[in-house]
Design an enzyme around this catalytic site. Structure first.
Site, short mmCIF file in Angstrom:
data_model
loop_
_atom_site.label_atom_id
_atom_site.label_comp_id
_atom_site.label_asym_id
_atom_site.label_seq_id
_atom_site.Cartn_x
_atom_site.Cartn_y
_atom_site.Cartn_z
N ASN A 83 28.63 -13.78 -30.63
CA ASN A 83 28.55 -15.22 -30.31
C ASN A 83 28.63 -15.51 -28.82
O ASN A 83 28.32 -16.63 -28.38
CB ASN A 83 29.64 -16.00 -31.04
CG ASN A 83 29.37 -16.17 -32.52
OD1 ASN A 83 30.28 -16.38 -33.31
ND2 ASN A 83 28.10 -16.07 -32.92
N ASP B 184 28.67 -19.97 -42.28
CA ASP B 184 27.39 -20.08 -41.58
C ASP B 184 26.72 -21.41 -41.91
O ASP B 184 26.84 -21.91 -43.03
CB ASP B 184 26.48 -18.92 -42.00
CG ASP B 184 25.38 -18.66 -41.00
OD1 ASP B 184 25.57 -18.97 -39.81
OD2 ASP B 184 24.32 -18.17 -41.42
#
Length: 222
Positions: free
Chosen positions: A50, A2
């Site tokens: 996503n 991340d």
């Protein structure tokens, strides 16, 4: 993995540059993991959530995936690394899905280490799919419902042929699992670090492994 976008923003760069730097970080971490004797390294590369991102960013990620497979496959194979996919990569464009299938097939017999990549993966969806599979087997009389146990659930998950999860690392200062390996993380050690993923390198992985080695794991015992 991340923090690619925030890493790029902090440098006045487009998000695509952050993802490219993240791919380089993955290469460094994979190398360091192999040197440290890690049996399996799992990278959360693209979650089922996503797809909500802008199409331009999704296209950039798919292009980067094509580039990574094309440039790294020979190295993975030469170094004895098996590629394993978690999730439903068939949802990607046909050429990307085909490249992934070919890479998995080519490295299937490698045994030095496994690189598991989560693509279009979500842990809740994985658990639903496993539950549905077991329910169908029970309805067909292949297994008694009361006989279903943890081992059977394990065997129905995408990670069925992977070793138990020991350590989960999340970068960029986020302190949540975000729908990643929820079942598998039941007894895993969790490590949250502030470093953005593009800056997470071999030294950072070795520090994480040292921290893991210093923890006492009792699994509910004394």
């Amino acid at each position: 993995m991340d923090g690619n976008g925030r890493w790029a923003k902090a440098r006045g760069l487009p998000r695509a540059a952050g993802h490219k730097a993240g791919a380089e970080a993955a290469r460094k971490v994979l190398r360091a993991a192999g040197e440290a004797g890690v049996e399996c390294l799992t990278l959360y590369a693209f979650s089922s959530e996503n797809w909500r991102r802008p199409q331009t960013e999704i296209n950039d990620l798919m292009g980067l995936l094509r580039l990574y497979i094309g440039s790294e496959l020979n190295t993975l194979h030469r170094e004895g690394i098996r590629l394993k996919i978690l999730g439903d990569h068939k949802a990607f464009k046909p050429d990307v899905a085909r490249m992934i299938d070919e890479a998995v097939a080519r490295t299937a017999a490698n045994r030095r280490m496994t690189l598991a990549v989560a693509l279009n993966y979500g842990a809740r969806a994985e658990l639903v799919k496993a539950t549905q599979d077991l329910a169908r087997r029970a309805a067909a009389g292949e297994v008694a419902a009361e006989a279903i146990d943890e081992a059977m659930v394990d065997a129905a998950l995408d990670t069925a042929d992977l070793p138990p999860l020991d350590l989960m690392i999340r970068t960029s200062g986020e302190h949540r699992l975000s729908n990643f390996l929820l079942w598998q993380a039941a007894y895993a050690e969790l490590l949250f670090v502030d470093t953005y993923w593009p800056d997470f390198d071999g030294d950072a992985l070795r520090a994480a492994l040292d921290a893991f080695a210093g923890r006492e794991r009792r699994y509910g015992g004394l």
